[in-house]
Enzyme design. Structure first.
Site, PDB file in Angstrom:
ATOM      1  CE1 TYR A  57      18.760  84.495  16.649  1.00 57.49           C
ATOM      2  CE2 TYR A  57      20.957  83.532  16.586  1.00 57.49           C
ATOM      3  CZ  TYR A  57      19.735  83.686  17.208  1.00 57.49           C
ATOM      4  OH  TYR A  57      19.483  83.034  18.390  1.00 57.49           O
ATOM      5  CE1 TYR A  97      20.573  77.033  10.673  1.00 58.33           C
ATOM      6  CE2 TYR A  97      20.640  76.757  13.047  1.00 58.33           C
ATOM      7  CZ  TYR A  97      21.262  77.093  11.859  1.00 58.33           C
ATOM      8  OH  TYR A  97      22.582  77.460  11.873  1.00 58.33           O
ATOM      9  CG  HIS A  98      18.338  74.726  16.437  1.00 59.31           C
ATOM     10  ND1 HIS A  98      17.353  75.677  16.318  1.00 59.31           N
ATOM     11  CD2 HIS A  98      19.459  75.393  16.825  1.00 59.31           C
ATOM     12  CE1 HIS A  98      17.854  76.856  16.630  1.00 59.31           C
ATOM     13  NE2 HIS A  98      19.114  76.716  16.938  1.00 59.31           N
ATOM     14  CE  LYS A 105      26.466  71.709  26.551  1.00 60.26           C
ATOM     15  NZ  LYS A 105      27.151  72.641  25.630  1.00 60.26           N
ATOM     16  CG  ASP A 107      26.233  75.722  25.491  1.00 60.87           C
ATOM     17  OD1 ASP A 107      25.434  75.864  24.545  1.00 60.87           O
ATOM     18  OD2 ASP A 107      27.342  75.168  25.371  1.00 60.87           O
ATOM     19  CG  HIS A 150      24.298  75.118  20.747  1.00 59.12           C
ATOM     20  ND1 HIS A 150      24.247  76.436  21.132  1.00 59.12           N
ATOM     21  CD2 HIS A 150      23.550  75.033  19.618  1.00 59.12           C
ATOM     22  CE1 HIS A 150      23.506  77.122  20.274  1.00 59.12           C
ATOM     23  NE2 HIS A 150      23.071  76.285  19.357  1.00 59.12           N
TER      24      HIS A 150
END
Length: 678
Positions: free
Chosen positions: A26, A180-181, A545, A549, A551
């Protein structure tokens, strides 16, 4: 020849060995020129497919010259503004032969339109293009945060792509259901199974409702759905999870959607193994974690991945360097070519242990899918906040178990003493260093494109895009026309924002608790109470935040932990500008402002916050900051006025709260002092 049960045979009865999965890393960073050099080097080292990381402005639908994009250009992926960038990015790469995976969601249609237009300008028939756009918007609302439009409009874009791709780019996977996340956000195996499959069902329901396919074409569209999953350190459980995925997808597509052709019911999936468990402490241990996690998706032939990309040993520290990616690629090659893994039928067929575990996972996942169905399906469960709250709760429970020592993490909460790692002792500290000058090259390319293009063509194609959005017609042809006209990423997204609006997802933190009732946790609560008695109210913490971003796991856990400790917490979720965050902190009369930055933009963000506090006339407001921050940047952050810096090694949220209380001058009680020394 007598057929042996332990031997694989081809259609002619000859012994054979399986072909390996697609090898990927990746990758993407800095700018298109440097990313192209990286891709060509990786392909020359034996990589067999591209997996492209795009930077946050590209993912969130902003051109690089937008004010919010500045700190993020090229930080976590390659910046793409127009088709001219794609010409450089894929220079020397045969797009008619390579399988290209793009990790892109809200702007997936735009990136695919650019890829199609690139093929046309190269004289390549788009029908031969093969690859995947991740394009899973539901998991963006739940875990990753790079969404733009409201859920129903986002699903329309996905269906448009299925409609277009099946007829014109038949080897392209229009979306990729990405669990995945979900695991990175705390999902248990049951939740990963249930949420991902409910997500896929929402996509298929929307396709079927559109009525754009014949029965045979609908079956083919089912066959184009692929998945992108996570494989954690509990690799036996993960292998059973994958077998459960295979069985459940076959059953759902057969029973719910009436797919008769077993070929179209196959569970096709790619993998990146878990990054959540990688540690900043003793980072050399991460190499073994990555290897063990790879076994969970390769050992079982009946549930083996189609493509695999592995993180690198230092991804808890920074972006990987080319050597780090090569090391992970070599791991795959050794597993595939030096071992005998690919020479045998499934190793676990008939195992009562595996069968029982798979059955238990399926039963629990089907129960959760039924619950989501009763709530109105995956889109409704996103809009209500149900799935997000469930993930935050699971993540909080996991974090609490690590803090209590119930989950062992070697080097983090057990066997923490060790020799210094030689992997971080080189001149660069084992870390990728981002060259800020590279952003200027991206902006220069963007300005050159804007100068050369026909503004009339830009306006005409954007007008047609808006008209198609309003009319409900397929948006792919209009998007490809925009790509040919050198429309930029931000212009394309803004045209659709004008029609669809933007969306802000639920945070999932309300009502959550960590459940930490240890003496140290009680001591922290006593300090909060002591501060409150001295100041006439609870301390107030704004958790921000900033930037693009998405995450949000860390910020969510800090918000939950601070509230659990007795703070009053204001947390508005992701993607706020620095002026908005500072204004909120002032309006809420915050005792402390906490910032979470995982994109590598921490220095730029800290500088901007300091300047904004001065601009708004704030005399003193303590600022603390957490994220993936190299040690070399900690002193620079302190020089900018940041009072405390937290990195991935600061997993102990009780200790984090204790240090934040030090920052705001909370007194230590006698009971607290005893607990701290115990």
């Amino acid at each position: 020849m007598t057929r042996q049960a332990h031997t694989l045979f081809d259609k002619d009865g000859n012994p054979r060995r399986d072909q390996p999965w697609i090898f990927r890393t990746y990758a993407g960073h800095t700018n298109v020129r440097e990313s192209n050099a990286l891709y060509r080097a990786n392909l020359s080292r034996g990589q067999t497919g591209l997996s492209i990381a795009f930077d946050l402005p590209t993912q969130c639908g902003y051109s690089s010259d937008h004010s919010i994009a500045g700190p993020e250009i090229g930080k976590v992926g390659v910046p793409i503004n127009s088709i001219d960038d794609f010409h450089v990015l894929f220079d020397g790469i045969p797009i008619d032969q390579i399988h290209t995976s793009m990790t892109i969601n809200a702007t997936a249609m735009w990136l695919l339109a650019l890829y199609v237009a690139l093929a046309e300008e190269r004289g390549v028939d788009p029908k031969v293009l093969q690859g995947t756009t991740q394009n899973d918007i539901i998991k963006e609302y739940l875990a990753r945060g790079t969404y733009i439009f409201p859920p129903r409009h986002s699903m329309r874009l996905i269906v448009d792509m299925y409609d277009y791709c099946l007829h014109r780019i038949p080897r392209w996977n229009a979306s990729n259901i990405c669990s995945y996340h979900l695991q990175e956000a705390g999902a248990t195996p049951t939740q990963e199974l249930a949420f991902a499959l409910a997500n896929a069902m929402a996509v298929l329901d929307a396709i079927r409702e559109r009525g754009c396919f014949t029965a045979e074409e609908f079956e083919q569209s089912v066959g184009r759905i692929s998945f992108f999953v996570n494989a954690g350190i509990r690799f036996v459980e993960e292998m059973c999870k994958m077998r459960a995925f295979v069985e459940m997808w076959d059953e759902i597509t057969r029973d719910r959607y009436g797919v008769k052709n077993p070929k179209y019911r196959l569970f096709r999936y790619g993998v990146q193994v878990n990054s959540l468990g990688l540690t900043e402490e003793q980072p050399e241990n991460n190499a073994w974690r990555i290897l063990l996690e790879a076994l969970g998706v390769t050992l079982s032939r009946d549930a083996r991945c189609r493509a695999l990309q592995l993180p690198t040993w230092n991804e808890a520290l920074s972006l990987p360097r080319p050597w780090d990616q090569q090391w992970s690629l070599r791991l795959q090659q050794i597993l595939a070519y030096e071992t005998d893994l690919l020479e045998y039928p499934d190793l676990f067929a008939g195992s009562p242990v595996v069968a029982a575990k798979v059955a238990a996972l399926k039963e629990a996942a089907y129960a959760e899918i039924a619950h989501i169905g009763q709530a109105g399906g995956a889109l409704a469960a996103v809009e209500s906040g149900y799935m997000k709250a469930a993930l935050v709760r699971s993540q909080a429970e996991r974090l609490a178990r690590i803090n209590k020592g119930e989950i062992a993490v070697v080097g983090r909460n057990r066997w923490t003493e060790g020799l210094a790692s030689p992997l971080v002792s080189g001149d660069d500290g084992g870390l990728f260093k981002f060259d800020p000058v590279s952003a200027a090259e991206t902006l220069d390319m963007l300005r050159a494109t804007q100068t050369r293009r026909s503004q009339a063509d830009v306006e005409r194609t954007l007008r047609a895009l808006r008209e198609a959005a309003l009319a409900g017609t397929n948006l792919m042809p209009a998007s490809i026309a925009c790509a040919r006209a050198r429309v930029t990423t931000g212009e394309w997204a803004d045209a659709l924002r004008a029609v669809f609006g933007e969306y802000r997802a639920a945070t999932g933190v309300e009502g959550q608790r960590l459940g930490l009732d240890t003496p140290r946790a009680e001591a922290v609560r006593a300090r909060v109470a002591a501060w409150g008695a001295r100041h006439g109210g609870r301390p107030r913490m704004v958790v921000g935040k900033p930037g693009l971003d998405g995450h949000s796991n860390g910020s969510e856990m800090i918000a939950v932990a601070a509230r659990d400790a007795g703070f009053e917490v204001i947390y508005g979720g992701i993607r706020w500008t620095v002026p908005e965050i500072v204004a909120s902190a002032i309006q809420e009369d915050a005792t402390v402002l906490g910032l979470s930055v995982l994109s590598g933009a921490h220095l730029e963000i800290a500088r901007a916050v300091t300047e904004e506090l001065v601009r708004q006339g704030v005399g003193e407001m303590p600022v603390v900051l957490g994220g993936i921050i190299p040690e070399r940047d900690v002193e620079a952050l302190r020089s900018l006025g940041v009072k405390a810096v937290f990195t991935p090694k600061d997993f102990d949220v009780v200790d984090v709260m204790d240090r934040i209380l030090d920052v705001i001058g909370a007194p230590r009680t006698e009971a607290g002092a005893r607990a701290a020394s115990a």
